[in-house]
Design an enzyme around this catalytic site. Structure first.
Site, short mmCIF file in Angstrom:
data_model
loop_
_atom_site.label_atom_id
_atom_site.label_comp_id
_atom_site.label_asym_id
_atom_site.label_seq_id
_atom_site.Cartn_x
_atom_site.Cartn_y
_atom_site.Cartn_z
N GLY A 12 0.74 -1.29 0.05
CA GLY A 12 0.00 -0.01 -0.07
C GLY A 12 0.73 1.16 -0.15
N ASN A 14 1.42 3.09 -2.57
CA ASN A 14 0.53 4.09 -3.26
C ASN A 14 -0.54 4.60 -2.71
OD1 ASN A 14 1.59 4.28 -6.36
ND2 ASN A 14 1.77 2.11 -5.90
N LEU A 84 -5.03 -7.38 -6.36
CA LEU A 84 -4.77 -8.25 -7.10
C LEU A 84 -6.06 -9.14 -7.61
CD1 LEU A 84 -1.37 -9.54 -5.37
CD2 LEU A 84 -1.79 -7.89 -7.55
N ILE A 87 -11.52 -7.87 -10.71
CA ILE A 87 -12.97 -7.22 -10.19
C ILE A 87 -14.52 -7.86 -10.95
CG2 ILE A 87 -14.18 -4.98 -10.24
CD1 ILE A 87 -11.67 -4.92 -8.89
N ASN A 101 -7.22 2.15 -12.36
CA ASN A 101 -5.91 1.22 -11.92
C ASN A 101 -4.71 1.72 -12.35
OD1 ASN A 101 -5.01 -1.37 -11.05
ND2 ASN A 101 -4.77 -1.90 -13.10
N HIS A 103 -0.81 0.52 -13.28
CA HIS A 103 -0.33 -0.82 -13.62
C HIS A 103 1.29 -0.40 -13.98
CE1 HIS A 103 0.00 -4.85 -15.75
NE2 HIS A 103 1.08 -4.45 -16.55
N ASP A 144 -7.29 -4.88 -18.07
CA ASP A 144 -6.26 -4.08 -18.52
C ASP A 144 -6.57 -3.21 -19.83
OD1 ASP A 144 -4.45 -4.35 -16.33
OD2 ASP A 144 -3.39 -6.14 -17.19
N GLU A 173 5.14 6.07 -9.81
CA GLU A 173 4.02 5.78 -9.24
C GLU A 173 3.62 6.90 -8.36
OE1 GLU A 173 2.88 1.13 -10.20
OE2 GLU A 173 3.77 1.58 -8.29
C1 GRF Z 1 2.39 -1.23 -7.89
O1 GRF Z 1 3.63 -1.43 -8.59
C2 GRF Z 1 0.99 -1.12 -8.71
O2 GRF Z 1 1.47 -0.48 -10.10
C3 GRF Z 1 0.69 -2.59 -8.85
O3 GRF Z 1 0.95 -2.74 -7.48
C4 GRF Z 1 2.01 -2.28 -6.97
C5 GRF Z 1 1.25 -1.95 -5.69
O4 GRF Z 1 2.43 -1.38 -4.82
N1 GRF Z 1 -0.66 -2.61 -9.42
P1 GRF Z 1 2.05 -0.77 -3.19
O5 GRF Z 1 1.46 -1.67 -2.53
O6 GRF Z 1 1.25 0.44 -3.78
O7 GRF Z 1 3.44 -0.47 -2.70
#
Ligand code: GRF
Length: 185
Positions: A12, A14, A84, A87, A101, A103, A144, A173
């Site tokens: 988490g 992000n 993961l 959906i 989302n 990616h 995707d 990100e």
């Molecule tokens: C990220 O690299 C995102 O692109 C992918 O999963 C990862 C999640 O990382 N879908 P975090 O849990 O936010 O550190």
């Protein structure tokens, strides 16, 4: 004020950047962090920001429990940040153009089934790519393949490893995802 829910299955980082970004926002608030993993670190991060959390199993999600919770909480936008599970269609239909989302590659390359987490960065390395990046896209019924709203890239060298590629991608990100979400709202 828009109400956002973040769905995440893992660390988490992000999600944390997004919670930080909207902490004192007048546009949106993170109203919920939901995870299919009861021990996901993202839930700890949410507590730090006083954001309510919700956990559910795949079976419960498929039976509509998550959708019900999102509706109960009057959620306007759903943010997938390292979520993961596939959906369910009812969920994408309930949030048309309001589910986004991130990616960790430059779609349409390195997308689709099995392309998540370190598998993506390993594939990028194995192909000897000179660059990789991030893709932020709306989610439709074919995971995707929703409309791409933002991409950013970063150069790679032959010295890069899957781990260093992951680091570069995470940096991108963290830098862009919160702002791109704000732009979409
Ligand atoms: C990220 O690299 C995102 O692109 C992918 O999963 C990862 C999640 O990382 N879908 P975090 O849990 O936010 O550190």
């Amino acid at each position: 004020m828009k109400r956002l829910a973040i769905l995440a299955s893992g660390s988490g980082s992000n999600a944390e950047k997004i919670m930080e970004h909207f902490q004192n926002s007048e546009i949106a608030e993170i109203a919920l962090v939901a995870s299919n993993k009861a021990d996901a670190f993202v839930l700890e991060r949410a507590k730090k920001f006083d954001v309510p959390t919700f956990t559910f199993s795949r079976k419960e999600m498929d039976a509509g429990v998550l959708l019900q919770k999102l509706q109960q909480e009057n959620i306007d936008w759903v943010i997938l940040a390292g979520f993961l599970l596939k959906i369910p269609v009812e969920l994408t239909r309930a949030f048309p153009d309001r589910m986004v989302n991130i990616h960790p590659a430059l779609l349409p390359k390195y997308g689709g089934k099995g392309m998540y987490g370190s598998f993506v960065h390993e594939a990028v390395k194995a192909a000897g790519e000179a660059e990789t990046g991030i893709t932020i896209h709306l989610v439709n019924e074919n995971y995707d393949e929703g409309r791409i709203v933002f991409q950013a890239s970063t150069p790679l060298t032959s010295d890069d490893t899957p781990d260093s590629i992951a680091e570069k991608v995470h940096a991108l990100e963290h830098k862009h995802f919160p702002e791109v979400i704000e732009g979409l709202l």
